[in-house]
Every structure is written in C-alpha cells, then in structure tokens.
Design an enzyme around this catalytic site. Structure first.
Site, PDB file in Angstrom:
ATOM      1  N   ASP A 140      32.174  30.402  49.801  1.00 33.19           N
ATOM      2  CA  ASP A 140      32.935  31.494  49.004  1.00 33.19           C
ATOM      3  C   ASP A 140      33.041  32.873  49.584  1.00 33.19           C
ATOM      4  OD1 ASP A 140      32.909  33.282  46.044  1.00 33.19           O
ATOM      5  OD2 ASP A 140      34.580  32.333  47.035  1.00 33.19           O
ATOM      6  N   CYS A 203      53.542  19.490  47.504  1.00 38.95           N
ATOM      7  CA  CYS A 203      54.146  19.712  46.221  1.00 38.95           C
ATOM      8  C   CYS A 203      55.559  19.557  45.961  1.00 38.95           C
ATOM      9  CB  CYS A 203      54.003  21.276  46.058  1.00 38.95           C
ATOM     10  SG  CYS A 203      52.107  21.857  46.148  1.00 38.95           S
ATOM     11  N   CYS A 206      58.044  20.361  43.449  1.00 40.61           N
ATOM     12  CA  CYS A 206      57.429  21.091  42.107  1.00 40.61           C
ATOM     13  C   CYS A 206      56.952  22.409  42.074  1.00 40.61           C
ATOM     14  CB  CYS A 206      56.170  20.030  41.735  1.00 40.61           C
ATOM     15  SG  CYS A 206      55.085  20.883  40.371  1.00 40.61           S
ATOM     16  N   CYS A 213      52.399  30.810  35.429  1.00 43.50           N
ATOM     17  CA  CYS A 213      51.514  31.682  35.445  1.00 43.50           C
ATOM     18  C   CYS A 213      52.087  32.939  34.666  1.00 43.50           C
ATOM     19  CB  CYS A 213      51.616  32.326  36.973  1.00 43.50           C
ATOM     20  SG  CYS A 213      50.696  34.037  37.104  1.00 43.50           S
ATOM     21  N   CYS A 229      46.950  38.995  39.129  1.00 44.61           N
ATOM     22  CA  CYS A 229      46.209  37.630  38.650  1.00 44.61           C
ATOM     23  C   CYS A 229      44.899  37.748  37.422  1.00 44.61           C
ATOM     24  CB  CYS A 229      45.717  36.988  39.887  1.00 44.61           C
ATOM     25  SG  CYS A 229      44.858  35.617  39.555  1.00 44.61           S
ATOM     26  N   CYS A 259      47.338  27.912  36.357  1.00 39.91           N
ATOM     27  CA  CYS A 259      48.198  27.288  37.532  1.00 39.91           C
ATOM     28  C   CYS A 259      47.499  26.007  38.006  1.00 39.91           C
ATOM     29  CB  CYS A 259      48.409  28.167  38.867  1.00 39.91           C
ATOM     30  SG  CYS A 259      46.669  28.773  39.338  1.00 39.91           S
ATOM     31  N   CYS A 263      48.998  21.424  37.174  1.00 43.57           N
ATOM     32  CA  CYS A 263      49.297  20.962  38.464  1.00 43.57           C
ATOM     33  C   CYS A 263      49.398  19.407  38.115  1.00 43.57           C
ATOM     34  CB  CYS A 263      48.400  21.300  39.280  1.00 43.57           C
ATOM     35  SG  CYS A 263      48.710  20.380  41.050  1.00 43.57           S
TER      36      CYS A 263
HETATM   37  C1  B12 Z   1      39.613  36.202  47.380  1.00 43.13           C
HETATM   38  C2  B12 Z   1      39.690  35.001  46.662  1.00 43.13           C
HETATM   39  C3  B12 Z   1      40.045  34.857  45.216  1.00 43.13           C
HETATM   40  C4  B12 Z   1      41.122  35.977  44.837  1.00 43.13           C
HETATM   41  C5  B12 Z   1      42.511  36.043  45.523  1.00 43.13           C
HETATM   42  C6  B12 Z   1      43.105  34.430  45.339  1.00 43.13           C
HETATM   43  C7  B12 Z   1      43.772  34.079  46.595  1.00 43.13           C
HETATM   44  N1  B12 Z   1      44.489  33.066  46.191  1.00 43.13           N
HETATM   45  O1  B12 Z   1      43.705  34.627  47.696  1.00 43.13           O
HETATM   46  C8  B12 Z   1      41.048  35.928  43.363  1.00 43.13           C
HETATM   47  C9  B12 Z   1      39.892  36.599  42.710  1.00 43.13           C
HETATM   48  C10 B12 Z   1      42.422  35.954  42.466  1.00 43.13           C
HETATM   49  C11 B12 Z   1      40.697  34.400  43.277  1.00 43.13           C
HETATM   50  C12 B12 Z   1      41.004  33.412  42.134  1.00 43.13           C
HETATM   51  C13 B12 Z   1      40.584  32.055  42.166  1.00 43.13           C
HETATM   52  N2  B12 Z   1      39.812  31.379  42.964  1.00 43.13           N
HETATM   53 CO1  B12 Z   1      38.967  32.179  44.646  1.00 43.13          CO
HETATM   54  N3  B12 Z   1      38.636  32.819  46.348  1.00 43.13           N
HETATM   55  C14 B12 Z   1      38.808  33.747  47.033  1.00 43.13           C
HETATM   56  C15 B12 Z   1      38.135  33.862  48.320  1.00 43.13           C
HETATM   57  C16 B12 Z   1      37.027  34.579  48.524  1.00 43.13           C
HETATM   58  C17 B12 Z   1      38.987  34.264  49.575  1.00 43.13           C
HETATM   59  C18 B12 Z   1      40.502  33.771  49.399  1.00 43.13           C
HETATM   60  C19 B12 Z   1      41.508  34.303  50.610  1.00 43.13           C
HETATM   61  O2  B12 Z   1      41.141  34.374  51.737  1.00 43.13           O
HETATM   62  N4  B12 Z   1      42.626  34.843  50.036  1.00 43.13           N
HETATM   63  C20 B12 Z   1      43.609  35.367  51.094  1.00 43.13           C
HETATM   64  C21 B12 Z   1      45.070  34.856  50.685  1.00 43.13           C
HETATM   65  C22 B12 Z   1      45.879  35.391  52.089  1.00 43.13           C
HETATM   66  O3  B12 Z   1      44.855  33.614  50.565  1.00 43.13           O
HETATM   67  P1  B12 Z   1      45.960  32.984  49.763  1.00 43.13           P
HETATM   68  O4  B12 Z   1      47.092  33.991  49.038  1.00 43.13           O
HETATM   69  O5  B12 Z   1      45.526  32.157  48.650  1.00 43.13           O
HETATM   70  O6  B12 Z   1      47.247  32.146  50.888  1.00 43.13           O
HETATM   71  C23 B12 Z   1      46.541  31.104  51.283  1.00 43.13           C
HETATM   72  C24 B12 Z   1      47.289  29.950  51.543  1.00 43.13           C
HETATM   73  O7  B12 Z   1      48.654  30.136  50.496  1.00 43.13           O
HETATM   74  C25 B12 Z   1      47.817  29.657  52.990  1.00 43.13           C
HETATM   75  N5  B12 Z   1      49.296  29.776  53.002  1.00 43.13           N
HETATM   76  C26 B12 Z   1      50.087  30.716  53.156  1.00 43.13           C
HETATM   77  N6  B12 Z   1      51.286  30.458  53.358  1.00 43.13           N
HETATM   78  C27 B12 Z   1      51.297  29.206  53.419  1.00 43.13           C
HETATM   79  C28 B12 Z   1      52.105  28.340  53.400  1.00 43.13           C
HETATM   80  C29 B12 Z   1      51.961  26.964  53.405  1.00 43.13           C
HETATM   81  C30 B12 Z   1      53.237  25.850  53.677  1.00 43.13           C
HETATM   82  C31 B12 Z   1      50.794  26.451  53.229  1.00 43.13           C
HETATM   83  C32 B12 Z   1      50.557  25.077  53.046  1.00 43.13           C
HETATM   84  C33 B12 Z   1      49.550  27.285  52.873  1.00 43.13           C
HETATM   85  C34 B12 Z   1      50.089  28.735  53.143  1.00 43.13           C
HETATM   86  O8  B12 Z   1      47.242  30.733  53.523  1.00 43.13           O
HETATM   87  C35 B12 Z   1      46.233  31.461  52.889  1.00 43.13           C
HETATM   88  C36 B12 Z   1      45.153  31.043  53.494  1.00 43.13           C
HETATM   89  O9  B12 Z   1      44.607  29.823  53.321  1.00 43.13           O
HETATM   90  C37 B12 Z   1      38.169  32.106  48.401  1.00 43.13           C
HETATM   91  C38 B12 Z   1      36.742  31.606  49.521  1.00 43.13           C
HETATM   92  C39 B12 Z   1      37.281  31.605  50.872  1.00 43.13           C
HETATM   93  N7  B12 Z   1      36.414  32.150  51.672  1.00 43.13           N
HETATM   94  O10 B12 Z   1      38.038  31.102  51.290  1.00 43.13           O
HETATM   95  C40 B12 Z   1      37.803  31.529  47.044  1.00 43.13           C
HETATM   96  C41 B12 Z   1      38.514  30.360  46.630  1.00 43.13           C
HETATM   97  C42 B12 Z   1      39.910  30.159  47.199  1.00 43.13           C
HETATM   98  N8  B12 Z   1      38.627  30.470  45.194  1.00 43.13           N
HETATM   99  C43 B12 Z   1      38.451  29.549  44.361  1.00 43.13           C
HETATM  100  C44 B12 Z   1      38.696  29.501  43.079  1.00 43.13           C
HETATM  101  C45 B12 Z   1      38.115  28.118  42.533  1.00 43.13           C
HETATM  102  C46 B12 Z   1      39.511  30.375  42.397  1.00 43.13           C
HETATM  103  C47 B12 Z   1      39.975  30.115  40.964  1.00 43.13           C
HETATM  104  C48 B12 Z   1      40.601  28.775  40.573  1.00 43.13           C
HETATM  105  C49 B12 Z   1      38.914  30.587  40.014  1.00 43.13           C
HETATM  106  C50 B12 Z   1      39.689  30.825  38.538  1.00 43.13           C
HETATM  107  N9  B12 Z   1      39.678  29.684  37.881  1.00 43.13           N
HETATM  108  O11 B12 Z   1      39.730  31.711  38.125  1.00 43.13           O
HETATM  109  C51 B12 Z   1      41.205  31.226  41.090  1.00 43.13           C
HETATM  110  C52 B12 Z   1      42.403  30.312  41.492  1.00 43.13           C
HETATM  111  C53 B12 Z   1      43.790  31.691  41.811  1.00 43.13           C
HETATM  112  C54 B12 Z   1      44.671  30.943  43.030  1.00 43.13           C
HETATM  113  N10 B12 Z   1      45.798  30.425  42.419  1.00 43.13           N
HETATM  114  O12 B12 Z   1      44.557  31.148  44.128  1.00 43.13           O
HETATM  115  C55 B12 Z   1      38.048  28.323  45.383  1.00 43.13           C
HETATM  116  C56 B12 Z   1      39.222  27.495  45.576  1.00 43.13           C
HETATM  117  C57 B12 Z   1      38.889  26.153  45.557  1.00 43.13           C
HETATM  118  C58 B12 Z   1      40.298  25.051  45.683  1.00 43.13           C
HETATM  119  N11 B12 Z   1      40.108  23.883  45.189  1.00 43.13           N
HETATM  120  O13 B12 Z   1      41.219  25.647  46.218  1.00 43.13           O
HETATM  121  C59 B12 Z   1      37.662  28.916  46.657  1.00 43.13           C
HETATM  122  C60 B12 Z   1      37.605  28.176  47.955  1.00 43.13           C
HETATM  123  C61 B12 Z   1      36.085  29.471  46.708  1.00 43.13           C
HETATM  124  C62 B12 Z   1      35.294  28.313  46.675  1.00 43.13           C
HETATM  125  N12 B12 Z   1      34.335  28.404  47.830  1.00 43.13           N
HETATM  126  O14 B12 Z   1      35.151  27.167  46.140  1.00 43.13           O
HETATM  127  N13 B12 Z   1      40.092  34.035  44.414  1.00 43.13           N
END
Ligand code: B12
Length: 401
Positions: A140, A203, A206, A213, A229, A259, A263
């Site tokens: 994490d 996906c 879907c 959200c 969020c 969200c 799913c």
């Molecule tokens: C910061 C963070 C948060 C933040 C921001 C979330 C976010 N989506 O970024 C907040 C506090 C909001 C959060 C919430 C949650 N989190 Co969080 N979070 C993190 C953390 C520390 C970093 C994530 C990150 O780098 N974000 C940066 C942005 C850029 O990422 P992103 O917007 O999600 O975009 C990603 C993808 O969409 C992808 N992407 C972009 N464009 C495209 C296009 C395509 C076609 C595809 C396929 C992908 C893609 O690129 C990005 C990086 O992978 C990670 C741990 C880690 N070190 O990775 C845990 C992590 C992602 N979180 C986790 C969890 C469980 C949650 C929650 C479910 C907790 C809850 N129930 O409230 C929610 C889910 C929210 C959500 N829908 O994402 C788990 C996810 C496990 C899983 N099965 O996905 C992680 C991996 C922690 C862990 N070690 O288990 N989190």
C-alpha cells in the site's frame, strides 16, 4: 545471469501456504500507467495525500528502489489477498441510523498483517537462491503502482472503477509487491507497457460503477478524482468535508465500497472465510449504530481511550477519533432524525474543531427538517462561544443566517 524461472511454482506454493490468494511475476520495467500517474499528480488529484508526490521516479520505475550498491531489481512479485466475506444485506447497508464501514476494514489492519508475510516469502526465496540482500517488501504505502503490477503479473485487470479485478474473485483483494534481483521471468517478455493478458477480464460496455458513485467522483473510466471520493474524505483527508458533497455520503463513515458493490465481477461471489484469521470481520466494526458510540458506558466517538479500545489494530484509527467523529456527524446529519440531536450537541462541544464544524452542519439538517428547538438553541449558544472561525461559519449557515 542466472534465470530462476524454475522457482516460480515453489514460490507460488509458499505464497499460498503463507495465506496469499494470488501470486504472479513480472519483469521490472516502467509501470504501465506511470505517465497517467504523473498527469494525475500534476492535476492536483493527490489532495492531502502528499506522500504520493514523493519518489515519483521510483514509482515510475521500481528498479530505482534498489539501495545504492545493491544488486538491481529484475523481478516484481505481485501478491493478492482476498478479504471478501459476505455482502452487506441492503437492510443494513442502507440503514441511515447505522455507520457503514468499508469491507477492507472489518478485520484488523492488513498492513500489519501482510508486511511480515512478505518478509517470510522473501526469506524463502533467499534460502533457495543464496541471496544475502533483502528484497523490497511493499504493501500500500510503498512508491509502486500496485494495480499495474497485479495486471502485469497476470492475476487481475484494472476496471473502470480503478480497482484491480480478478476474474474469479472480483476486486475484494489487497495487493502487495516484493522487488527482487533474481530474474524469475523469461527476459523475452514484451515491455510492461503491453502486459501479456494471462487471465484478463474486461469491463466491456459496463459503466455500473461510474453511474453508481454517489459523489460523481469518476471523471471518466479509469479516472477517479479523489477530491470527490467518499473514501478519500473519510480516510485520508484531515480537512473540512466540502458542504456540497456531504448529503451524498449517506451513512458511509469510513471508506466506501459502492463502486465495488455494483460491479458484476463481485456479483457472484460465494461467502467465504478469509485465509487470514486477522482479516475476519469484527461484527461491531461492520455497520455500528451511529448513536452507540455516544453512550456514556462506552463513548468511543467522544473519548480517545474508548476509541483506541474499540478500534484496536483497525484501519479505522487512521483518521483518528476526531476524524471519525467528523464522519459520524455527517452521517447523523444525513439521517437528520431528532433522536440524533443530543449526540450532535455532544459533538458540537468536542475539543477538536473538525467534529464541531460537522456537528453544526448536522444540527442544521435536523433543524431544517424537524424544527427541533433543541438543535436551534444549541446552535445559538455555540454562536456566542465558538472561537474557531470555520466552526462559527458552519453554525451561522446551520442557523440559516
Ligand atoms: C492513493 C490511493 C487511494 C486514493 C485514490 C484512489 C485512486 N484510485 O487513485 C483513495 C483514498 C481515494 C483510495 C480509495 C480506495 N482504495 Co486505495 N489506494 C491508493 C494507493 C496508495 C495509490 C493509488 C494510486 O497510485 N493512485 C494514483 C492514480 C493515478 O491511480 P488511478 O486513478 O486509480 O488510475 C489507475 C488506473 O486507473 C490506471 N489507468 C489509468 N488509465 C487507464 C486506462 C486503462 C484502459 C486501464 C486498464 C487502466 C488505466 O492507471 C492508474 C494506476 O494504475 C494504492 C496502493 C498503491 N501503492 O498502489 C491503494 C489501493 C489502490 N487502494 C485500495 C483500496 C482497497 C481502496 C478502496 C476500495 C478502499 C475503500 N473501500 O474505501 C478505495 C477504492 C477507490 C477506487 N475506486 O479506486 C487497494 C486496491 C485493491 C484492489 N483490488 O484494487 C490498494 C491497491 C491498496 C492495497 N495495497 O491493497 N485509495
């Protein structure tokens, strides 16, 4: 350079013995969505999560995480731990008198549980390869894009809700990574930019998550704005929750699973017991009645010692007592029943301004919907004595002045 690919089955078996549900391997390369991450940061999406702004180059390329003079990392071991146990019955999930806690926090804190197991798995590998230096064990908080590596390792794909989704078990899993110098994956692999789809889902058309959200936090598919969020505001933010967002929080007091709940990949899961005992749900930490934590016998929303006892070893401790009381006041305001007035008045007198500000808002909701004179007079009294400017502003707005 030795190739240790033959060790993959033994490592996977050991990972399973330790309690990991998923284990996969990928060559250390630039993360698939490093550019997207950089753009996301530049857009100010990290908000108060300033730790995400550190080590950007390391998050882009995990090879840079190797200590100076240590052998370079060549393999990412991505690991997953399932935490799904049961789906919340709608009668509980949608009950406004309860405070719903996200499923990942029903048990003990996964960080404390998973990290030691990563070191055990690294020790197992070192025993077989003779390596003397430690692997980089991260869960994490480390500077890696964990979901990208779970995808590259082949046991999950990233959904439009930004969650990592496993074809069989959906998205209810934690992720972790170990970086090691041993080459465990045949070098002929194409770059991580186009990971080899082993068991990838998609996906398709879907968009249930995006539509479901309640705060419209998804700017688009795969693009979440944390500043809208519920999970960000209830867990990570230490600030006042924007007023326009509060009504949409409903009864979610810690994290948010909406969200994920909608799913389809999470729809046909059987109830199960996590492999790791410590992840098993503490029933009192699933959806506690909001007013319970105000009872004088065990006032865990009002007193630090009771809060620490109630949430010992739980992720719920992250926003601290005053942060959780802030979240509870928003849920009480959304419930907006006169029975919540005494608790909101108690929070209006909290030593910390954050819950006071949100208690004022909550009392304003009860006043507006039920003309509860107790709420009105408590707000009036607060207006005379409140010294914190933000709280006083909330009180004025709650009184409609
Ligand atoms: C910061 C963070 C948060 C933040 C921001 C979330 C976010 N989506 O970024 C907040 C506090 C909001 C959060 C919430 C949650 N989190 Co969080 N979070 C993190 C953390 C520390 C970093 C994530 C990150 O780098 N974000 C940066 C942005 C850029 O990422 P992103 O917007 O999600 O975009 C990603 C993808 O969409 C992808 N992407 C972009 N464009 C495209 C296009 C395509 C076609 C595809 C396929 C992908 C893609 O690129 C990005 C990086 O992978 C990670 C741990 C880690 N070190 O990775 C845990 C992590 C992602 N979180 C986790 C969890 C469980 C949650 C929650 C479910 C907790 C809850 N129930 O409230 C929610 C889910 C929210 C959500 N829908 O994402 C788990 C996810 C496990 C899983 N099965 O996905 C992680 C991996 C922690 C862990 N070690 O288990 N989190």
């Amino acid at each position: 350079m030795a190739n240790w690919a033959h060790l993959q089955p033994a490592i996977t078996q050991e990972a399973r013995r330790l309690g990991f549900d998923y284990c996969g391997f990928a060559p250390v390369r630039e993360a698939a969505h490093a550019d997207f991450f950089a753009g996301w940061l530049a857009a100010g999406r990290a908000g108060e999560m300033t730790y995400l702004e550190r080590n950007q180059e390391k998050r882009r390329d995990p090879a840079r995480l190797a200590e100076h003079g240590a052998p370079p990392f060549r393999t990412v071991i991505a690991l997953g731990v399932n935490y799904h146990q049961f789906d919340l019955p709608p009668a509980v999930r949608d009950d406004p008198s309860r405070g719903v806690i996200a499923a990942y926090a029903w048990g003990d804190d996964y960080h404390d549980m998973i990290r030691p197991l990563l070191y055990e798995l690294d020790a197992f590998i070192r025993h077989h390869t003779g390596r003397t230096t430690l692997g980089k064990c991260l869960v994490d908080t480390g500077p890696v894009l964990e979901r990208d590596w779970a995808t590259a390792a082949g046991f999950a794909f990233i959904g439009k809700n930004c969650c990592s989704i496993n074809l069989d078990d959906g998205s209810w899993h934690f992720l972790a990574t170990i970086l090691i110098p041993e080459l465990l994956v045949a070098d002929a692999m194409p770059s991580a930019r186009t990971p080899v789809p082993r068991r990838h889902g998609t996906c398709g058309r879907c968009v249930r998550c995006l539509a479901a959200c309640p705060t419209d936090a998804f700017v688009g598919p795969y693009d979440l704005d944390p500043l809208r969020c519920i999970s960000y505001w209830t867990i990570e933010a230490r600030e006042v929750i924007p007023r326009f967002l509060r009504p949409a929080f409903g009864n979610r007091i810690f994290g948010c699973d909406i969200c994920q709940e909608v799913c389809p990949y999470n729809r046909r899961l059987r109830n199960r017991t996590p492999l790791m005992d410590a992840l098993r749900a503490h029933q009192e930490r699933v959806a506690p009645p909001l007013l319970q934590g105000f009872e004088p016998t065990f006032p865990y929303w009002l007193e630090e010692a009771a809060f620490s006892e109630r949430f010992h070893g739980s992720p719920v401790k992250r926003p601290k007592r005053h942060g959780m009381l802030r979240n509870v006041c928003v849920a009480l305001g959304n419930w907006a029943e006169p029975v919540a007035t005494p608790a909101l008045i108690q929070a209006l007198h909290d030593p910390h301004p954050l819950p006071r500000a949100h208690a004022a808002w909550g009392l304003g909701q009860v006043l507006a919907q039920h003309h509860d004179s107790r709420a009105g007079s408590a707000l009036q009294r607060a207006l005379e004595s409140e010294e914190d400017g933000r709280v006083a502003e909330e009180v004025r707005l709650a009184l409609g002045s």
